[in-house]
Design a protein around this motif. Structure first.
Motif, mmCIF file in Angstrom:
data_model
loop_
_atom_site.group_PDB
_atom_site.id
_atom_site.type_symbol
_atom_site.label_atom_id
_atom_site.label_comp_id
_atom_site.label_asym_id
_atom_site.label_seq_id
_atom_site.Cartn_x
_atom_site.Cartn_y
_atom_site.Cartn_z
ATOM 1 N N ALA A 73 -8.065 1.484 2.246
ATOM 2 C CA ALA A 73 -6.755 0.802 2.620
ATOM 3 C C ALA A 73 -6.656 -0.377 3.383
ATOM 4 O O ALA A 73 -6.146 -1.292 3.053
ATOM 5 N N SER B 223 0.794 -1.234 0.039
ATOM 6 C CA SER B 223 -0.026 0.015 0.034
ATOM 7 C C SER B 223 0.935 1.252 -0.068
ATOM 8 O O SER B 223 0.358 2.253 -0.068
ATOM 9 N N THR C 39 -2.663 -6.174 -2.772
ATOM 10 C CA THR C 39 -2.687 -4.985 -1.902
ATOM 11 C C THR C 39 -2.339 -3.886 -2.684
ATOM 12 O O THR C 39 -3.091 -2.666 -2.678
ATOM 13 N N SER D 37 -5.789 -4.198 2.064
ATOM 14 C CA SER D 37 -4.904 -5.076 2.985
ATOM 15 C C SER D 37 -5.613 -6.408 3.125
ATOM 16 O O SER D 37 -5.001 -7.245 3.235
ATOM 17 N N CYS E 103 -4.555 -0.479 -4.077
ATOM 18 C CA CYS E 103 -4.431 0.701 -3.716
ATOM 19 C C CYS E 103 -3.975 1.718 -4.813
ATOM 20 O O CYS E 103 -4.495 2.911 -4.642
#
Lengths: 208, 184, 224
Positions: free
Chosen positions: B115, B46, B99, B119, B103
Motif C-alpha cells: 500500500a 487505495s 494509487t 501511494s 492497489c
C-alpha cells in the motif's frame, strides 16, 4: 462555507460563468506566447483594469496575489540569478497576470454558477455515455457531505482526545472513514428509495 | 456506476476537503503549507480503487475550481489552480487513479508495504512528474530548477504515504471496497 | 395492500428472516422487536431496497423484483438518521429531489415544494443549509422529501430513536396525520399505542401479530 465570490451587478458579473472559464483558458494560453517584457506589462495592466470594471478595488487584486507573494519573490530572484533579469521580470509578470485574471473569474462568479457551468460543459459527454445526472448528483452530495464529515471528524477527534490520540492522523482518519463508509451505504439506499436512477440489481448486501 | 459508487465518490471528495482542517504535519518547510490534504488522493485511491478514487479527486478539484474555499487556509478558486501549485492540485486526480490502480492489482494480499508503494508511486512519483512540469510551464523555470524547488516537500509526502498506507490496510480489514481483479 | 408470500431472507450463511407469508392492509402498522430480530430487513423488503432470497413481495399487485421502479414510487422510506437521507445541501432543493427524479416540470416542482414546506412547518427554513437544522427539523425535512412524491405507503425505520421527547412527539403527531399508510419500525412503544396492528419480530420470525396492547405485552415479556 463562504466562497471567495463577491456578489455584484457589473458587466463582468453578468457574463456567463462558462464564458469566463473559457476566457481564462484563452488568456492563459495567450500569455505563454508573449515574451516581451513591455507587452507583459501591458497585459498585466489590462487585467488590473478589469478589477474596477467588475466593481472591485485594487485592494482585492492585492488580496488575490497575497498568497502567492512569497513564491513570486522567490521565483523572480531564482530566475534573475539563473537566467537574468529580463526573463525574471517576464515570468513574474506573466504569473501575476494569470493569477489576477483567474481571481476575477472566481470573485465574480458564484459557486453554484461555476458548478452549473461545469455541468453544462460536461453535458456534451452525455452522448458519449457519461451520465450527467449522476455527476450533478455527486456535486450536490459533496457539498452536502463537507459539513457533515467535518462534524463527524470533530466528534472522532474529541473521542480520540479522551484517549490521548488526537494528534495521530491514523487514529483520526480510520474511524472517520469507516463511519463515513457505513453512512454511505444508508445514504445510497435513501437516494434509491427516493427514486433516483434505475432499479438496483439483486445481489448480496452488507447492510442489516 | 451504482448509486453507492456515486455516494462513495462524493464522500471521499468531502473527506479530502475535511483533511484541510486536520492537524497539520509539523515539518520545517518554507512557503506552501504542509497539510494532511494531499493524503486525500492516496487514501481515496487505495480505499476506493482507480476509477472511483480518481473520480472523487476530480470532484474535489471541480469544487475548488468553482471557488469553494476547500484548500488549507480557506483558499480556493481559479487563481490557485492557475498558480504554480495548481499542477499538483490537478494531478491529485491522476495520483488517486494510479494509487488505486496499483492497489487493485495487489488487492488480494495487500499489506502495508504494498500500500505504501502504491501511494508513493501514485501520490509522489506521478504527482511530482506532472506537478513539476506545471511549475516549469507556469514560471518559466527549467524542469530541473522547478524540481529542485519542490524536493523539500518529499520527506513530508513520504510520511503521508506511510500514514495513507496504514489507513488503507486498516480500512481494508473492516471495509474492503475494492474487489480483486477478475483477470489477474 | 402489501403481501408477502413465502418470503425469507439471508445474508450469506445467516438467515435473517425465516419463511413467512403475510398481508398488510391496515393504515397504521407497527413492527417491534429486539435489535437484530429482522425488523429492518423486513422494512427494506417492502420497497425493494432488498430483494427476498426466496418468495415474493407484492405491493398493490406489483412484484418488487420485476417492478422495482414502480414499487419505489408507491412506497416511500424514512430512515432512522435523517442526516443519511438528506441529499441536497439546501432545504428546498432537497425536498425537490424526488420530483426531479420523476422528471416533473420546474414550475410544478416549485409549487409542490412550497406546499410541502408549509405542510411540515418548514417554510421559514426553505433556503437554510440542511446541516444547520435541529434533529427534529431534519426529520421533518426527511418526511417532507419522501411525501412529496405522493407515495401510497411510507415505511419508517426507527424514526424517533435519535430524537428528544419533544421531537418524538412532533414526529408521532406528524405520522398520525399522514394520509398515507404508515408502516413503522420502532422501539418507541408510546408511538404505536393507537396503531391498528402491531407485529412483534423475534429472531427472524413473526412472534406475535395483533392489537397494540397485546403486542406490547408480548414484547415486554420477550425482553424480560
Amino acid at each position: 462555507m463562504i466562497a471567495a465570490y463577491r456578489p455584484g451587478t457589473s458587466i463582468v458579473h453578468r457574463l456567463p460563468a462558462g464564458a469566463k472559464i473559457v476566457g481564462l483558458a484563452m488568456a492563459g494560453t495567450f500569455l505563454f506566447f508573449v515574451a516581451n517584457v513591455a507587452s507583459l506589462v501591458v497585459c498585466l495592466l489590462a487585467v488590473l483594469a478589469l478589477y474596477p470594471l467588475a466593481g472591485l478595488s485594487l485592494r482585492d487584486a492585492l488580496a488575490t496575489l497575497r498568497p502567492l507573494f512569497v513564491i513570486l519573490v522567490i521565483l523572480v530572484l531564482a530566475h534573475a540569478w539563473l537566467n537574468g533579469w529580463e526573463v525574471a521580470s517576464g515570468s513574474g509578470l506573466r504569473l501575476a497576470a494569470l493569477v489576477l485574471f483567474a481571481g476575477i473569474v472566481t470573485l465574480t462568479s458564484s459557486a453554484s454558477a461555476m458548478m452549473g457551468a461545469i455541468e453544462t460543459g460536461l453535458s456534451p459527454l452525455g452522448r458519449l455515455g457519461v451520465d450527467v445526472e449522476k455527476i450533478s448528483l455527486a456535486l450536490s452530495l459533496a457539498l452536502r457531505f463537507i459539513p457533515m464529515i467535518a462534524a463527524v471528524g470533530a466528534e472522532v477527534r474529541e473521542a480520540q482526545r479522551a484517549r490521548g490520540l488526537d494528534t495521530s492522523l491514523v487514529a483520526l482518519a480510520v474511524p472517520l472513514i469507516v463511519r463515513t463508509l457505513k453512512m454511505g451505504e444508508e445514504i445510497a439506499d435513501a437516494i434509491d428509495a427516493r427514486g433516483f436512477g434505475t432499479t438496483r440489481k439483486d445481489g448480496p448486501d452488507r447492510s442489516t | 456506476m451504482t448509486t453507492r459508487d456515486i455516494v462513495y465518490i462524493a464522500l471521499f471528495a468531502a473527506f479530502t476537503a475535511a483533511l484541510a482542517v486536520f492537524p497539520p504535519l509539523v515539518l520545517p518547510v518554507i512557503g506552501v503549507p504542509i497539510t494532511a490534504q494531499s493524503m486525500g488522493a492516496m487514501i481515496a485511491g487505495s480505499v476506493l480503487g482507480a476509477k472511483r478514487g480518481g473520480a472523487a479527486l476530480a470532484l474535489f478539484v471541480a469544487l475548488v475550481a468553482a471557488g469553494l474555499p476547500l484548500l488549507p487556509g480557506g483558499r480556493g478558486g481559479m487563481a490557485v489552480i492557475a498558480g504554480p501549485g495548481g499542477g499538483f492540485i490537478l494531478s491529485w486526480i491522476l495520483a488517486a487513479y494510479v494509487t488505486g490502480l496499483i492497489c487493485e492489482r495487489l488487492w488480494s494480499n495487500l499489506n502495508w508495504l504494498k500500500a505504501f508503494a502504491a501511494s508513493v508511486t501514485g501520490g509522489i512519483v506521478v504527482l511530482y512528474v506532472f506537478g513539476v512540469a506545471w511549475i516549469s510551464m507556469v514560471t518559466g523555470l527549467s524542469y530541473f530548477e522547478a524540481a529542485a524547488s519542490s524536493l523539500g516537500f518529499i520527506p513530508g509526502d513520504l510520511i503521508k504515504a506511510g500514514i495513507a498506507a496504514t489507513v488503507a490496510v486498516t480500512v481494508r480489514k473492516s471495509y474492503p471496497l475494492i474487489e480483486a481483479p477478475r483477470r489477474a | 395492500m402489501i403481501r408477502f408470500s413465502g418470503v425469507s431472507h439471508r445474508f450469506g450463511e445467516r438467515e435473517v428472516l425465516t419463511p413467512f407469508s403475510l398481508e398488510l392492509a391496515e393504515r397504521r402498522i407497527a413492527v417491534i422487536g429486539a435489535n437484530g430480530s429482522g425488523k429492518s430487513t423486513f422494512a427494506r423488503l417492502i420497497n425493494g431496497l432488498l430483494m427476498p432470497s426466496a418468495g415474493q413481495v407484492w405491493v398493490d399487485d406489483l412484484d418488487t423484483k420485476s417492478n422495482g421502479k414502480a414499487v419505489r414510487g408507491l412506497v416511500g422510506f424514512v430512515f432512522q438518521n435523517p442526516d443519511n437521507q438528506i441529499v441536497y445541501p439546501v432545504v428546498e432543493e432537497d425536498i425537490a429531489f424526488g420530483l426531479k427524479n420523476l422528471k416533473v416540470e420546474k414550475g410544478e416542482i416549485a409549487g409542490r415544494v412550497a406546499a410541502s414546506l408549509a405542510r411540515f412547518g418548514l417554510s421559514h427554513l426553505a433556503k437554510e443549509q440542511a446541516h444547520r437544522l435541529s434533529g427534529g427539523e431534519k426529520q421533518m425535512l426527511a418526511i417532507a422529501g419522501v411525501t412529496i412524491t405522493q407515495p401510497r405507503y411510507i415505511v419508517f425505520d426507527e424514526p424517533t430513536t435519535l430524537l428528544d421527547l419533544r421531537n418524538k412527539r412532533l414526529v408521532a403527531r406528524t405520522i398520525d396525520r399522514l394520509d398515507e399508510t404508515a408502516i413503522v419500525i420502532t422501539h418507541d412503544l408510546d408511538l404505536i399505542a393507537d396503531f391498528d396492528r402491531v407485529l412483534v419480530f423475534e429472531e427472524g420470525r413473526i412472534d406475535f401479530d395483533g392489537a397494540p396492547r397485546d403486542a406490547i405485552a408480548r414484547y415486554l415479556e420477550l425482553m424480560a
